[in-house]
Design an enzyme around this catalytic site. Structure first.
Site, PDB file in Angstrom:
ATOM      1  N   LYS A  53       0.827  -1.205   0.000  1.00 46.95           N
ATOM      2  CA  LYS A  53       0.000   0.000   0.000  1.00 46.95           C
ATOM      3  C   LYS A  53       0.862   1.256   0.000  1.00 46.95           C
ATOM      4  CE  LYS A  53      -3.691  -2.565   2.239  1.00 46.95           C
ATOM      5  NZ  LYS A  53      -4.301  -2.994   3.516  1.00 46.95           N
ATOM      6  N   GLN A  97      -4.612  -1.501   9.648  1.00 43.00           N
ATOM      7  CA  GLN A  97      -4.418  -2.838   9.105  1.00 43.00           C
ATOM      8  C   GLN A  97      -4.937  -3.884  10.086  1.00 43.00           C
ATOM      9  OE1 GLN A  97      -3.148  -3.568   5.992  1.00 43.00           O
ATOM     10  NE2 GLN A  97      -3.805  -5.644   6.456  1.00 43.00           N
ATOM     11  N   ASP A 120     -11.286   2.360   3.639  1.00 46.43           N
ATOM     12  CA  ASP A 120     -11.614   0.942   3.483  1.00 46.43           C
ATOM     13  C   ASP A 120     -13.110   0.727   3.261  1.00 46.43           C
ATOM     14  OD1 ASP A 120      -9.438  -0.806   3.400  1.00 46.43           O
ATOM     15  OD2 ASP A 120      -9.097  -0.658   5.558  1.00 46.43           O
TER      16      ASP A 120
END
Length: 312
Positions: A53, A97, A120
């Site tokens: 990422k 995460q 997200d």
């Protein structure tokens, strides 16, 4: 022989579009979109994902800031960090995460992220907006699936879609996205009665059950399109481990098109995260909150968030 839907190629094209948007923002005198990535502990898989990422941010011009916290970090300390990132105008997207250490409640942490910075797409506000067709930030993997389908179909109206998997992260949001596109969607799971029979009638099968090689060749009708979201590491006959999806890939070559594993949906997830970050930045910088809420920073406690309904 089925056509291979090359997720890596589609992801590269999306990254080029994202990079062009970032350049246009900078040329217009706007700040670069900023993504804060929070990693708690040292889970090897998470380390790999975070690295990818961050590399994606670098290639598209997005500013990334890492926050690496030790395994023993308390939930309160993590919430304090998220509150600070919520209040930071240079941060337009926040990614925590997962998985998190067992002593931290993942749901509490994800709900603490400001919906407008939830790149997200997991916050209940964004989930609710998706379910009602009123915008918001779309979860990355489902968004990537729709972009892959767009390389095969000009129009999904009336097509029969079977989604295998009912998770909040993949199965349910995919179904809602495709319903908005006027497809006819059946959501199933591994306990569904006559799952093979349902799949045999489908124009599109989206396999997201996390069950290796679940979908067999005789489940798939001639000319169907298959999107394989599953990814599992198994040991082959030679003793070596390899990645496989939820579809028995070698058995479905009579399909019109199929995604490989790896190289199908996976690359799209990160590219859609980057695209979501730019979307979030544009909305915040234009004064349009994608969550419909305004944060009262003056009354913000050290480790929690307060949302008040906006006037507009």
């Amino acid at each position: 022989m089925a056509d291979i839907i090359d997720g890596r190629a589609v992801a590269r094209k999306l990254d080029e579009e994202t990079a062009a948007e970032v350049r246009a923002m900078v040329e217009a005198g706007l700040p670069r979109p900023g993504l804060a990535v929070v990693l708690v502990g040292n889970d090897p898989a998470s380390e790999v994902y975070v690295g990818r990422k961050i590399k994606g941010c670098e290639s598209t011009g997005i500013l990334s800031v890492e926050h690496r916290l030790p395994e023993e970090t308390t939930q309160d300390s993590l919430l304090t960090l998220i509150a600070r990132l919520n209040a930071d105008p240079s941060v337009h997207g926040i990614l925590v995460q997962v998985p998190l250490p067992k002593h931290i409640d993942t749901g509490v942490v994800l709900r603490a992220i400001a919906p407008s910075k939830d790149v997200d797409g997991f916050h209940p506000v964004n989930v609710g907006r998706l379910s009602t067709g009123t915008g918001g930030i779309v979860p990355c993997t489902p968004l990537g699936v729709t972009k892959l389908l767009d390389t095969v179909f000009d129009d999904l109206t009336g097509l029969d879609v079977v989604v295998i998997g009912k998770s909040n992260i993949v199965g349910k949001p995919i179904a809602m996205l495709l319903l908005e596109r006027e497809a006819t969607v059946t959501v199933t799971h591994i306990e569904t009665k006559d799952l093979p029979g349902l799949c045999c009638k489908a124009d599109i099968i989206i396999a997201a059950a996390g069950a290796p090689r679940l979908v067999k060749g005789d489940w798939v009708k001639e000319g169907a399109v298959i999107i394989d979201v599953g990814i599992t590491r198994i040991k082959g006959e030679d003793g070596k481990t390899k990645l496989v999806g939820d579809v028995a890939f070698e058995e479905v070559q009579h399909a019109r098109a199929v995604t490989p594993v790896p190289g199908g949906v996976g690359p799209m997830t990160i590219s859609c995260l980057l695209a979501n970050t730019v979307q979030a930045a544009k909305e915040q910088l234009s004064g349009k909150s994608s969550d419909g809420f305004q944060i009262d920073w003056d009354d913000l406690p050290d480790r929690s968030m307060i949302f008040s309904q906006s006037e507009d």
